[in-house]
Motif scaffolding. Structure first.
Motif, PDB file in Angstrom:
ATOM      1  N   GLY A 593       0.707  -1.261   0.166  1.00 60.27           N
ATOM      2  CA  GLY A 593      -0.044   0.023  -0.128  1.00 60.27           C
ATOM      3  C   GLY A 593       0.817   1.242  -0.053  1.00 60.27           C
ATOM      4  O   GLY A 593       1.887   1.260   0.172  1.00 60.27           O
ATOM      5  N   GLY A 594       0.045   2.499  -0.059  1.00 60.28           N
ATOM      6  CA  GLY A 594       0.705   3.745  -0.110  1.00 60.28           C
ATOM      7  C   GLY A 594      -0.037   4.760   0.332  1.00 60.28           C
ATOM      8  O   GLY A 594      -1.291   4.730   0.240  1.00 60.28           O
ATOM      9  N   ILE A 595       0.475   5.802   0.990  1.00 57.71           N
ATOM     10  CA  ILE A 595      -0.201   6.799   1.426  1.00 57.71           C
ATOM     11  C   ILE A 595       0.095   8.197   1.000  1.00 57.71           C
ATOM     12  O   ILE A 595       1.411   8.451   0.974  1.00 57.71           O
ATOM     13  CB  ILE A 595      -0.005   6.770   3.353  1.00 57.71           C
ATOM     14  N   ILE A 596      -0.736   8.743   0.287  1.00 57.04           N
ATOM     15  CA  ILE A 596      -0.288  10.125  -0.425  1.00 57.04           C
ATOM     16  C   ILE A 596      -0.304  11.132   0.771  1.00 57.04           C
ATOM     17  O   ILE A 596      -1.161  11.150   1.584  1.00 57.04           O
ATOM     18  CB  ILE A 596      -1.603  10.508  -1.367  1.00 57.04           C
ATOM     19  N   LEU A 597       0.614  12.076   0.282  1.00 56.55           N
ATOM     20  CA  LEU A 597       0.906  13.281   1.248  1.00 56.55           C
ATOM     21  C   LEU A 597       0.379  14.693   0.403  1.00 56.55           C
ATOM     22  O   LEU A 597       1.026  15.032  -0.382  1.00 56.55           O
ATOM     23  CB  LEU A 597       2.567  13.499   1.315  1.00 56.55           C
ATOM     24  N   TRP A 598      -0.815  15.003   0.759  1.00 54.01           N
ATOM     25  CA  TRP A 598      -1.956  14.895   1.749  1.00 54.01           C
ATOM     26  C   TRP A 598      -3.090  15.101   1.460  1.00 54.01           C
ATOM     27  O   TRP A 598      -3.256  15.369   0.263  1.00 54.01           O
ATOM     28  CB  TRP A 598      -1.508  15.575   3.237  1.00 54.01           C
ATOM     29  N   SER A 599      -4.123  15.131   2.215  1.00 49.60           N
ATOM     30  CA  SER A 599      -5.421  15.195   2.027  1.00 49.60           C
ATOM     31  C   SER A 599      -5.881  16.592   1.431  1.00 49.60           C
ATOM     32  O   SER A 599      -6.681  16.582   0.485  1.00 49.60           O
ATOM     33  CB  SER A 599      -6.433  14.832   3.112  1.00 49.60           C
ATOM     34  N   THR A 600      -5.644  17.568   2.396  1.00 41.34           N
ATOM     35  CA  THR A 600      -6.382  18.709   2.079  1.00 41.34           C
ATOM     36  C   THR A 600      -5.172  19.892   2.096  1.00 41.34           C
ATOM     37  O   THR A 600      -4.232  19.964   2.908  1.00 41.34           O
ATOM     38  CB  THR A 600      -7.396  19.111   3.071  1.00 41.34           C
ATOM     39  N   ASP A 601      -5.392  20.868   1.087  1.00 39.42           N
ATOM     40  CA  ASP A 601      -4.470  22.117   1.162  1.00 39.42           C
ATOM     41  C   ASP A 601      -4.872  23.173   2.431  1.00 39.42           C
ATOM     42  O   ASP A 601      -5.883  23.049   2.836  1.00 39.42           O
ATOM     43  CB  ASP A 601      -4.814  22.934  -0.008  1.00 39.42           C
ATOM     44  N   LEU A 602      -3.714  23.504   2.944  1.00 38.26           N
ATOM     45  CA  LEU A 602      -3.884  24.447   4.157  1.00 38.26           C
ATOM     46  C   LEU A 602      -4.376  25.903   3.744  1.00 38.26           C
ATOM     47  O   LEU A 602      -5.107  26.711   4.430  1.00 38.26           O
ATOM     48  CB  LEU A 602      -2.412  24.777   4.763  1.00 38.26           C
ATOM     49  N   GLU A 603      -4.060  26.331   2.434  1.00 38.11           N
ATOM     50  CA  GLU A 603      -4.762  27.529   2.091  1.00 38.11           C
ATOM     51  C   GLU A 603      -4.955  27.527   0.497  1.00 38.11           C
ATOM     52  O   GLU A 603      -4.673  26.579  -0.114  1.00 38.11           O
ATOM     53  CB  GLU A 603      -3.722  28.778   2.395  1.00 38.11           C
ATOM     54  N   PRO A 604      -5.789  28.340  -0.014  1.00 39.94           N
ATOM     55  CA  PRO A 604      -5.921  28.268  -1.546  1.00 39.94           C
ATOM     56  C   PRO A 604      -4.688  28.396  -2.363  1.00 39.94           C
ATOM     57  O   PRO A 604      -3.519  29.059  -1.868  1.00 39.94           O
ATOM     58  CB  PRO A 604      -6.683  29.728  -1.840  1.00 39.94           C
ATOM     59  N   GLY A 605      -4.546  27.493  -3.508  1.00 44.92           N
ATOM     60  CA  GLY A 605      -3.490  27.300  -4.098  1.00 44.92           C
ATOM     61  C   GLY A 605      -2.970  25.993  -4.587  1.00 44.92           C
ATOM     62  O   GLY A 605      -3.723  24.751  -4.273  1.00 44.92           O
ATOM     63  N   ALA A 606      -1.851  25.462  -5.156  1.00 46.85           N
ATOM     64  CA  ALA A 606      -1.305  24.482  -5.576  1.00 46.85           C
ATOM     65  C   ALA A 606      -0.843  23.911  -4.343  1.00 46.85           C
ATOM     66  O   ALA A 606       0.579  23.641  -4.463  1.00 46.85           O
ATOM     67  CB  ALA A 606      -0.775  24.581  -6.782  1.00 46.85           C
ATOM     68  N   GLY A 607      -1.428  23.466  -3.298  1.00 52.83           N
ATOM     69  CA  GLY A 607      -0.587  22.462  -2.253  1.00 52.83           C
ATOM     70  C   GLY A 607      -0.622  20.966  -2.448  1.00 52.83           C
ATOM     71  O   GLY A 607      -1.069  20.653  -3.686  1.00 52.83           O
ATOM     72  N   TRP A 608      -0.124  20.322  -1.416  1.00 47.98           N
ATOM     73  CA  TRP A 608       0.139  18.920  -1.741  1.00 47.98           C
ATOM     74  C   TRP A 608      -1.323  18.122  -1.662  1.00 47.98           C
ATOM     75  O   TRP A 608      -1.638  17.281  -2.064  1.00 47.98           O
ATOM     76  CB  TRP A 608       0.715  18.508  -0.681  1.00 47.98           C
ATOM     77  N   GLY A 609      -2.585  18.862  -1.269  1.00 47.25           N
ATOM     78  CA  GLY A 609      -3.755  18.277  -0.983  1.00 47.25           C
ATOM     79  C   GLY A 609      -4.343  17.780  -2.243  1.00 47.25           C
ATOM     80  O   GLY A 609      -4.298  18.449  -3.467  1.00 47.25           O
ATOM     81  N   ILE A 610      -4.942  16.686  -2.378  1.00 46.82           N
ATOM     82  CA  ILE A 610      -5.939  16.180  -3.375  1.00 46.82           C
ATOM     83  C   ILE A 610      -7.496  16.851  -3.234  1.00 46.82           C
ATOM     84  O   ILE A 610      -8.168  16.954  -4.336  1.00 46.82           O
ATOM     85  CB  ILE A 610      -5.918  14.678  -3.554  1.00 46.82           C
ATOM     86  N   LEU A 611      -7.436  17.518  -1.987  1.00 54.55           N
ATOM     87  CA  LEU A 611      -8.794  18.411  -2.162  1.00 54.55           C
ATOM     88  C   LEU A 611      -8.132  19.774  -1.698  1.00 54.55           C
ATOM     89  O   LEU A 611      -7.317  19.834  -1.148  1.00 54.55           O
ATOM     90  CB  LEU A 611      -9.426  17.920  -0.801  1.00 54.55           C
ATOM     91  N   ASP A 612      -8.863  20.796  -2.437  1.00 57.39           N
ATOM     92  CA  ASP A 612      -8.329  22.215  -2.256  1.00 57.39           C
ATOM     93  C   ASP A 612      -8.797  22.441  -0.573  1.00 57.39           C
ATOM     94  O   ASP A 612      -9.340  21.778   0.097  1.00 57.39           O
ATOM     95  CB  ASP A 612      -8.935  23.025  -3.269  1.00 57.39           C
ATOM     96  N   SER A 613      -8.432  23.846  -0.332  1.00 58.02           N
ATOM     97  CA  SER A 613      -8.700  24.225   0.922  1.00 58.02           C
ATOM     98  C   SER A 613     -10.187  24.400   1.540  1.00 58.02           C
ATOM     99  O   SER A 613     -10.230  24.387   2.600  1.00 58.02           O
ATOM    100  CB  SER A 613      -7.697  25.670   1.356  1.00 58.02           C
ATOM    101  N   THR A 614     -11.196  24.301   0.584  1.00 53.81           N
ATOM    102  CA  THR A 614     -12.518  24.272   0.759  1.00 53.81           C
ATOM    103  C   THR A 614     -13.332  22.910   0.829  1.00 53.81           C
ATOM    104  O   THR A 614     -14.244  22.794   1.183  1.00 53.81           O
ATOM    105  CB  THR A 614     -13.380  25.034  -0.158  1.00 53.81           C
ATOM    106  N   GLY A 615     -12.211  22.046   0.449  1.00 55.00           N
ATOM    107  CA  GLY A 615     -12.817  20.592   0.535  1.00 55.00           C
ATOM    108  C   GLY A 615     -13.184  19.974  -0.931  1.00 55.00           C
ATOM    109  O   GLY A 615     -13.671  18.964  -1.026  1.00 55.00           O
ATOM    110  N   ARG A 616     -12.858  20.958  -2.089  1.00 52.42           N
ATOM    111  CA  ARG A 616     -13.407  20.528  -3.106  1.00 52.42           C
ATOM    112  C   ARG A 616     -12.204  19.520  -4.134  1.00 52.42           C
ATOM    113  O   ARG A 616     -11.168  19.986  -3.713  1.00 52.42           O
ATOM    114  CB  ARG A 616     -13.664  21.767  -3.952  1.00 52.42           C
ATOM    115  N   PRO A 617     -12.643  18.432  -4.624  1.00 55.63           N
ATOM    116  CA  PRO A 617     -11.650  17.512  -5.193  1.00 55.63           C
ATOM    117  C   PRO A 617     -10.957  18.239  -6.429  1.00 55.63           C
ATOM    118  O   PRO A 617     -11.575  19.121  -7.271  1.00 55.63           O
ATOM    119  CB  PRO A 617     -12.660  16.580  -5.721  1.00 55.63           C
ATOM    120  N   LYS A 618      -9.648  17.974  -6.241  1.00 54.68           N
ATOM    121  CA  LYS A 618      -8.848  18.610  -7.690  1.00 54.68           C
ATOM    122  C   LYS A 618      -8.877  17.348  -8.546  1.00 54.68           C
ATOM    123  O   LYS A 618      -9.271  16.073  -8.286  1.00 54.68           O
ATOM    124  CB  LYS A 618      -7.591  18.735  -7.038  1.00 54.68           C
ATOM    125  N   ALA A 619      -8.074  17.462  -9.508  1.00 53.48           N
ATOM    126  CA  ALA A 619      -8.248  16.712 -10.486  1.00 53.48           C
ATOM    127  C   ALA A 619      -7.524  15.228 -10.335  1.00 53.48           C
ATOM    128  O   ALA A 619      -8.070  14.173 -10.655  1.00 53.48           O
ATOM    129  CB  ALA A 619      -7.522  17.273 -11.888  1.00 53.48           C
TER     130      ALA A 619
END
Length: 833
Positions: A593-619
């Protein structure tokens, strides 16, 4: 009756102090502003529009005072009144009605203070959070020196304090530092003092067993689990009950079965005849173990490929989130195919609500203790005692949740020591090697424990032993083939990319930035993670793969057309993540298995999150959702051995389906098609070569290169019996991905809308040519929660389901865009494009 718990939420105030005040009486002249608890200094100032992310304010440098005035009544006879502080960040003192009641040096500590003799009709509760900067400067006699320095945080003396790295890690979480009562403060009235409450649910064969014990003076009591019950046995003030449930329904991660839970209720009768509810929760029954080399989890004896993501609090400012918001984000991750959530040692412990939701949703939890990167002073007796108390308390909470699947002593400490030139054992020490595993074995028996992540091998960061933080494909710019070559056994962290958010988020950022937004704008770059001391950031990493996959010059595209640059960049993250997990999930892979870094951005922009800072999924979320689904199909390029199709069936019943394989030229002309029935057993996966399905050599991977390629697209599809629309598809491009666009009308996209019996609306889409990276949106924003950034195979229908509210939000038309389309298509809801 039950214990009366009143959260002290309202009537709080906060004030900064520019000088040291020893007591509330000295601090009477401070200027307070209103707030609500739980809160932090940053969340309070944000509420009053006096602070925002990116302001650069540092909250560790000053003292901050909080006070709450509340009315209640004095303790009744034989009633105990307590105030529960679930977390104050970080060095704090507390007074009630002018009397000192608490000192704390840990934001992770929870305290229950008996105030029976202090509480009055009108009360004033005062908390001061002392300057952490000043505390770190205090001299410590005979203090053990740190054996290494970490770049993750700037202040090395932070190792002495039990607090989070969030807000203090310049590379990925530079602000704000959490200061204040960040967890709830409650007033509790008890008719019975219950201590040492312990509940354990476990399996013995097919029998579920629940053991409960506690201390408390009562006349009698009952343990109820589901429809089963048993009385408590009392030995003085100590109560014990064991309940056995035959043929119990087991708890499973959602990908492999149903997360069955049983309601549990503990009641006692007092001498006056009143019935008190001591516990009201849910329990689940499962076994979990790690077998073989690395980390290979088995749940109820069945191997589970773990696809995880490192959790990030939805609001990094307050660190407090409404239960509904936590549930919504966990549901998104579950629906995205994830079955494991990691609580990383750089963050914070999660509350009961979080773990209860993971229980209900069938999400395994990997729990780090909150130690990361630094050389903690466990040789100091006081610090060792604080850490031991913290571990005992947190593991006691975790032991009651069937979702608790993995315990990890720390994040990257052994790696940090080894990279500093020390033996990795220097990072392990007595606490992680003996004390902590002993506590874990006693409190959470049967839950696997590892000392650190990463660990194993001659060096703890080797990828082919133990557990690895794998960034070969990613920060180290390795080709996609490295995901197989590295022989990863388990990736405790992986695939950190600067994931570009949806166009709507980019538009919001542009509206908030004078002069708009661009890929080089400071407001954009502020949200891009970077490693401390490195001359690159994670957009540079993404650009490397943009050039590799699409054969374009990122700098040129960014300069000429920022919109197109962001459009292609969204796809890059998704394509890379899907390819890596496809390699790891295939049947012959050694990876667990593998664990992606990480779930949600801390602020608007191109962070590590697969969800943006509002919880909306990215591509990237949608790419992962397809490759991580419990029943999924994907392909791998095996070079001279052709193209392999992999089909996984994690579910509890066999999968009977038809596999169809088709080859296309120029993304339009079908040159060959074959279909074959197959059955994939429950909890298993299978691999079949494309040319085996075609029953001939076709050079499907274009490895032999005998002349011009006959095709440029391979599509593998799964159909349920008696259905003509595939439920899973995989697309392979033997000649590589293309960034070329054609007019959208030439794709021949058609669609129709059908209202279903349950109120949802089906959008049936077809196209004359391949549509790559198709995205659906309404008049103002993306509205489809079914799928996005998917491909349309020529002349093969694709069904997308819209909820009634999503359909209404279309405002009469559906907007269709695609990566290979020039322009956009408006599809009217009556079905005419």
């Amino acid at each position: 009756m039950s214990n009366k718990v009143e959260e002290l939420t309202n009537d709080w105030e906060m004030a900064p102090a520019s000088e040291l005040f020893v007591s509330p009486s000295e601090a009477s002249g401070l200027r307070y502003i209103a707030t609500r608890a739980p809160c932090t200094v940053a969340s309070t100032l944000r509420q009053h529009k006096q602070w925002h992310l990116g302001s650069g304010a540092r909250f560790d440098t000053s003292d901050y005072w909080f006070r709450c005035r509340f009315n209640t009544h004095p303790a009744a006879p034989r009633e105990q009144v307590l105030i529960r502080f679930q977390g104050i960040a970080t060095v704090s003192e507390v007074w009630l009605n002018g009397q000192a009641i608490l000192k704390s040096g840990s934001m992770f500590a929870s305290h229950e203070v008996d105030v029976t003799g202090i509480v009055q009709a009108a009360n004033e509760l005062v908390i001061v959070c002392r300057s952490l900067t000043s505390a770190m400067k205090e001299k410590r006699r005979h203090a053990p020196a740190a054996r290494w320095r970490t770049r993750v945080v700037a202040e090395q003396q932070l190792r002495w304090f039990r607090t989070t790295m969030l807000g203090r890690a310049p590379g990925f979480a530079p602000e704000p530092e959490p200061v204040g009562p960040w967890r709830p403060v409650s007033l509790i009235r008890r008719s019975i003092m219950v201590e040492d409450f312990h509940c354990r649910a476990h399996l013995e064969g097919d029998c579920g067993v629940v053991d409960v014990r506690f201390s408390g003076l009562a006349q009698s009591g009952t343990l109820c689990v589901g429809e089963h019950s048993t009385p408590f046995v009392w030995d003085g003030s100590k109560a014990y009950a064991r309940l056995r449930i035959p043929s119990v329904t087991k708890w499973w991660p959602h990908t492999h079965g149903s997360p069955a839970l049983y309601p549990l209720r503990v009641t006692v009768m007092l001498e006056n005849g009143e019935v008190l509810v001591v516990e009201d929760s849910q329990v689940g029954f499962r076994t979990i173990e790690s077998v073989g080399e690395g980390l290979a989890l088995r749940v109820n004896g069945t191997p589970v490929f773990c696809r995880g993501v490192a959790w990030m609090p939805p609001d990094v400012v307050s660190l407090a989130s409404a239960p509904a918001e936590v549930r919504q984000r966990l549901e998104l991750l579950r629906d995205g195919g994830f079955n494991m959530i990691r609580i990383a040692g750089t963050t914070i412990y999660q509350d009961h609500c979080f773990h209860a939701q993971c229980d209900k949703l069938g999400l395994l939890v990997w729990q780090d203790m909150m130690f990361a990167n630094m050389d903690y002073p466990f040789a100091d007796e006081a610090f060792h005692g604080l850490a031991t108390t913290e571990a005992t308390r947190e593991l006691s909470r975790l032991s009651r949740h069937p979702s608790t699947a993995m315990l990890c002593g720390n994040s990257e400490i052994e790696q940090q020591a080894a990279m500093f030139g020390l033996e990795s054992a220097a990072g392990r020490g007595e606490f992680f090697a003996r004390s902590l595993p002993a506590i874990a074995a006693q409190i959470c028996p049967g839950v696997p424990y590892i000392h650190s992540a990463p660990y194993g091998g001659d060096l703890p960061f080797r990828t082919n032993s133990g557990v690895a933080n794998y960034f070969g494909v990613g920060a180290y710019l390795r080709p996609l083939e490295d995901a197989r070559r590295a022989e990863v056994r388990f990736a405790s962290e992986c695939l950190a990319f600067a994931n570009v958010p949806e166009p709507e988020m980019v538009e919001q950022m542009a509206a908030a930035s004078p002069g708009g937004i661009s890929p080089t704008h400071p407001a954009w770059k502020r949200g891009v993670p970077r490693d401390g001391g490195a001359g690159w950031d994670f957009e540079d990493v993404r650009d490397h793969y943009l050039k590799s996959l699409y054969s374009v010059d990122p700098a040129h595209v960014r300069y000429a057309d920022a919109h197109r640059y962001w459009e292609l960049s969204r796809m890059v993250s998704g394509e890379v993540m899907a390819a890596v997990f496809g390699e790891w999930r295939r049947p012959k892979s050694p990876c667990g298995g593998g664990i992606i870094l990480w779930s949600t951005d801390l602020e608007p922009g191109a962070g590590w999150g697969i969800l943006d800072s509002t919880g909306r999924p990215k591509a990237a979320y949608w790419f992962l959702k397809r490759v991580l689904a419990p029943c999924s199909i994907w392909t791998t390029d095996e070079g001279l051995n052709g193209i392999d199709i992999h089909i996984a069936n994690d579910g509890p019943t066999p999968l009977a389906a038809n596999l169809r394989t088709a080859l296309y030229r120029n993304g339009e002309k079908k040159i060959e098609e074959r279909q074959t029935p197959l059955v994939v057993p429950a909890h298993e996966a299978m691999t079949i070569g494309v040319e085996r399905v075609l029953d001939r050599f076709a050079d499907v991977s274009y490895a032999y290169r005998f002349g011009a390629p006959s095709h440029d697209l391979v599509v593998a599809s799964l159909y349920r019996q008696d259905e003509n629309i595939p439920f899973a598809q995989a697309f392979h491009f033997p000649l590589g991905l293309s960034s070329q666009r054609i007019p959208v009308k030439e794709l021949g996209i058609m669609g129709r809308f059908v209202t279903m019996e349950d109120g949802r609306v089906e959008v049936a889409l077809t196209a004359r040519k391949l549509v790559y990276g198709l995205r659906l949106s309404g008049a103002n924003s993306r509205t489809c929660d079914d799928d996005s950034y998917f491909n349309l195979e020529p002349e093969i229908p694709r069904r997308i389901l819209l909820r009634p509210d999503e359909y209404a939000a279309l405002q009469g038309q559906l907007v269709i865009t695609a990566i290979n389309a020039e322009g956009r298509l408006l599809l009217k809801t009556e079905g005419q494009p």
